[in-house]
Each structure stands twice: as structure tokens, then as C-alpha cells.
Scaffold this active site. Sequence first.
Site, short mmCIF file in Angstrom:
data_model
loop_
_atom_site.label_atom_id
_atom_site.label_comp_id
_atom_site.label_asym_id
_atom_site.label_seq_id
_atom_site.Cartn_x
_atom_site.Cartn_y
_atom_site.Cartn_z
N HIS A 70 -7.79 10.00 3.82
CA HIS A 70 -7.32 9.04 4.83
C HIS A 70 -7.67 9.49 6.25
O HIS A 70 -7.81 10.68 6.51
CB HIS A 70 -5.81 8.84 4.70
CG HIS A 70 -5.42 8.15 3.43
ND1 HIS A 70 -4.88 8.81 2.36
CD2 HIS A 70 -5.52 6.86 3.07
CE1 HIS A 70 -4.65 7.94 1.39
NE2 HIS A 70 -5.04 6.75 1.78
N GLY A 71 -7.77 8.51 7.13
CA GLY A 71 -7.91 8.82 8.55
C GLY A 71 -9.36 8.89 9.03
O GLY A 71 -10.29 8.56 8.31
N ASP A 96 0.85 -1.19 0.00
CA ASP A 96 0.00 0.00 0.00
C ASP A 96 0.89 1.25 0.00
O ASP A 96 1.82 1.36 0.81
CB ASP A 96 -0.86 -0.05 1.28
CG ASP A 96 -1.97 0.98 1.30
OD1 ASP A 96 -2.42 1.40 0.22
OD2 ASP A 96 -2.40 1.35 2.42
N ASP A 129 2.71 5.04 -5.44
CA ASP A 129 1.95 6.28 -5.25
C ASP A 129 2.88 7.46 -5.49
O ASP A 129 3.57 7.92 -4.60
CB ASP A 129 1.37 6.32 -3.83
CG ASP A 129 0.60 7.61 -3.58
OD1 ASP A 129 0.52 8.46 -4.51
OD2 ASP A 129 0.07 7.78 -2.48
N GLY A 170 -8.90 5.75 1.26
CA GLY A 170 -9.57 6.60 2.26
C GLY A 170 -11.05 6.33 2.37
O GLY A 170 -11.85 7.26 2.48
N GLU A 177 -1.62 6.06 -8.89
CA GLU A 177 -2.58 7.06 -8.39
C GLU A 177 -2.44 8.37 -9.14
O GLU A 177 -1.33 8.85 -9.41
CB GLU A 177 -2.38 7.30 -6.88
CG GLU A 177 -3.36 8.33 -6.31
CD GLU A 177 -3.41 8.36 -4.79
OE1 GLU A 177 -3.26 7.30 -4.15
OE2 GLU A 177 -3.59 9.47 -4.25
#
Length: 324
Positions: free
Chosen positions: A181-182, A85, A107, A226, A137
Site C-alpha cells: 500500500h501507499g 475495503d 481482512d 496495493g 486475504e
Amino acid sequence: MNTREMFAKAIKGGYAIPAFNFNNMEQLQAIIKAAAETKSPVILQVSKGARNYANQTLLRYMAQGAVEYAKELGWEHPQICLHLDHGDSFELCKSCVDFGFSSVMIDASSLPYEENIALTKKVVDYAHQYDVTVEAELGVLAGVEDEVSSAVSHYTKPEEVVDFATRTGCDSLAISIGTSHGAYKFTPEQCTRDPKTGKLVPPPLAFDVLDAIMEQLPGFPIVLHGSSSVPQEYVDMINQYGGKLPDAVGIPEEQLRKASESAVCKINIDSDSRLAFTAAVRKVFAEKPGEFDPRKYCGPARDLMEELYKHKIINVLGSSGKAE
Ligand code: G3H
Ligand code: 13P
Ligand code: ZN
């Protein structure tokens, strides 16, 4: 296995493959139990942070052990992919390819467009020699990504995707349509507030951008990062037992369900698992302050994560029964 066949079937079948991050044994056990019980294909994701935390050799052999564990659980032909990832360099991606990963992400989305293409192509050229699939990405997600943080997201530009996919040869494309994200995906200012519960109601994802991308690249595998929904029952549990996560908010599951029916064939979920783990551990600590056997709090955490993974598979991504 790599992601090629998984994605082709998912796009045809109108569902998405769950990509769950793991950093420890309990997460891995919960993922495998959920996938085995529902017969869902699954992607095990290892981030750079996970490699640093748990050691890459250990994680790699844990994943191999997980395949045997899945068989022991009665899943005769497990469909499991081991994926890097957010790889941020050629060297990291190469190391994972050499080490037996079946898929990697490069990425380079924070680099200028031409540099993103050049680095992605370099990884694709290497990985494809070993039949390892490559996710790339385009576009920038808000939040922290690869230790680069961006306050605002830059949606993927549909006019760039054909050129990008053609010139890089990538197998799938992570796009930016408003996920991040998060556990804090939107600021209170970006949301409205439900007058009854006081909870934040997030703005919708940019499905118009997704539609435009799919029009440019018909049938091409699209990935959503995300994509945790930040279940409010876990947030409430954490807050009830001494935590402090005010106004944590994620992507509503209806929107992920809708995305799963399109060319979005991989959906990344990490934060929800962290929330479930933390909620369960906090509850044990609060209710049984004398407990000091880690199995007595990691066990309940594992159970809650398994429940979460099953729910995602069955009710959100629709991948249940797709790996009989
Ligand atoms: O996209 C990020 C994943 O949630 C992994 O997070 O880098 O903290 O392991 P991490
Ligand atoms: P979440 O933080 O929404 O779980 O996203 C995880 C992710 O995108 C991993 O690459
Ligand atoms: Zn991500």
C-alpha cells in the site's frame, strides 16, 4: 451488484475489474465518468478510514446516487459494486451488509492462520445469506495495512490456498506477491536506479507465486491490493509545486497488465488517485495564489483523476467495453 458475475467474466475474458477507493464527491464523480465513458464495470471501495472521514451513511447514498448519475451519463446498464475495503471485524462487515453494500472484504490476514479462517468463515456465513460476496486475504503485504504495519511482506503460501478457500467459502482471495500500500512500495535498496533519469526501478512481482496459486485454485478469483503505479508525472508535478515525495515508487503498469490477463480479476488503486488530486491542487495553488474557490482547484483535480481512471481501465486493466 455483487462481484460474482463480474469476476467470472473477467477471468474468462482476461481482464481485471478496477477497484477504486473513494472518500469524496470529486473522486466518485471522476470514477463514474470514467466508467460510464468506457463502459467498464467498476468497484467503488470504501475503507474504514473513508467511513470515518466522510460518514458511512453519506457514502452509501452517494454510491446509490452514482448509479443514477451513470445512467444520466448515458450508461444504460451500469455495473457498479459497492465494496467494503479492509473490513477488520465481523461487526464492521455485518454493518456494511446490513446497510446495503454488495460486497465486503474481511481482512484477517494479520491473525494466525486458523483465526483468519474462523473470522472469514463467520463473515461469509452472514454475508451469503444476503447474496453479498466476500473477499478474504491470505499473506501479508508490506506497508501499512489496517493500522498494522509490516516492514516486510510475507508472500501467500500456495500450499494453504485450497484449504483456506474451501474452509472459509470466500468468493475471492487477496494475495501477497510483492505489491504494497501507499506511494512508497519499495525502498531504494530494493530497487535499481535508471542511470538516465535517476528514477528507481522496482523489482518484479512474484509471478511464480501467482502461478502456483492459480495451479492450486484454477479459475478462482484473485485480488491484488496495493496496485498503484505511482505515476512519476504526478510525483514530479507535486515536487515541482512545493511538495516533497522523494523516491516514491509503485508497481509498473506492464506488470499489472500481465496480471490482469490471469485469474487476477480485481486490482485495487487508491494512492494514484490521491497523487493526481494533490498534483492538480498544488499546481493551481502555485500558479494562482489568489484563488480561493474550492471548485477552481477541486475541478482540475477531478479532471486529472478522471483521466487517470480512464487510462487504468483502457490501457492497464483492459475492462473497457465489458459492461455495455
Ligand atoms: O488499502 C488501503 C486503502 O488505500 C485505503 O486507505 O485506510 O487511508 O482510507 P485508507
Ligand atoms: P494503493 O495504495 O497501491 O493504491 O492500494 C490501494 C488498496 O489496496 C486499497 O485496498
Ligand atoms: Zn488494500
